[in-house]
Design a protein around this motif. Sequence first.
Motif: not given
Length: 401
Positions: A298-307, A309-323
């Motif tokens: 959830x946190x990663x998805x929020x970052x992808x949507x709101x942060x 560019x580089x925060x969005x990339x980190x958020x996407x990585x968080x989603x993929x790794x946790x999943x």
Amino acid sequence: MNQNLNLKQQLRCIYTSDFFSGLRITDAVWVALLAARGFSLWEIGLAESVYHIVSLFCEVPSGMAADLLGRRKTLLSGGVLTVTCNLLMAFAPNLFTICLAMGLNALAMTMFSGTFTALVYDSLKTEGREDEYIQVSANSSQISMLANAVGSLASLLKRFLGFAGFYLLSAAFEGVSTAALALMEEPIVTKAQASRGRQTLRALPGQFTKLARNSLSILRTTPLAAKLIVSSAVVSVPSYLTKMFLQQRLIELGWPTELLFLPLLLGGAACVLGAEVGRRVRFRSMRRFYSVCALLCGVGTLLVGLAPAWGGLFGMMLVQGALEVYLLHERQKLNDAIPSDQRATLISVDSMAYSLLMIPASPLVGALGDAFGQAGAGLAALGAAILASGLAAGLFASNKP
């Protein structure tokens, strides 16, 4: 009644297929290429929704076909369909043809989703080594994700390949993957599986009906399996959508199309790391484990949507790794809880539940992006929903006596 199966050769074929099917060079650019051709985010979301509608209706029947007719045959059929889909997509003149190709791709993927997992698990079971499934699944995932990361670099070749070139090259890779599948053996662990070749066409409708009844009975009498299916569907929703709409967000933020390989490259690295963590992590409560992973997604998805560019990339990585961490253990527990004769069918139900959620989620996320003029708006709403599910699971686990 287990067969003598060359497990080393089987795993070599599985890993080879994983690598070449993982070279999904179109994943890094398809949204941007369609947008550049004049398609709106809503239309692109509609094409994705068509994919999940077909998945919803074909997921369980394809799993049943794999259980009744054989996993290897089903995988080979899926490989041929994937090659066909890429060829059709390469020359698609309009949205209708694109939606048709997406539908064929979905049909192919339903032939893989439950079937591939069932074949891997039962291949191990023929040797009494099913407790090694997490390790083999982690290896398979890492090979696939490394290949996906390599394939994502193809976005650098946009000026040379063009829209059709990406899909023609993808068709070639899928052809090699299908050839590797053809070299595999069919694992046989029950009498019913051993008698597949003796079934008549007249008997198949009755066999399908019997399999459906048995599968429903297992879901009713095995609450753990049903809970695992629901949990994986919910937490998986951001997986593809974060990668899909991050592409357009980066374009909005001024990134050139040639750099769109970076999200998939980093996402693949996150999956590899997640698989490595997943094979080592241990936990006492599956519900608490879900809560932690859902909160991270959830946190990663929020970052992808709101942060930025580089925060969005980190958020996407968080989603993929946790999943990746969560699904490794969810698949092991689901396989352990269900019998071999219904394995592909019930794992297909797992995938069907995901498609059921993605049918509304994909166009809604796209529509919110169109309405607010930025692709991240829908992802922010999705991230809040996933966070809420993680909090609810955590509170329920804390209150449970």
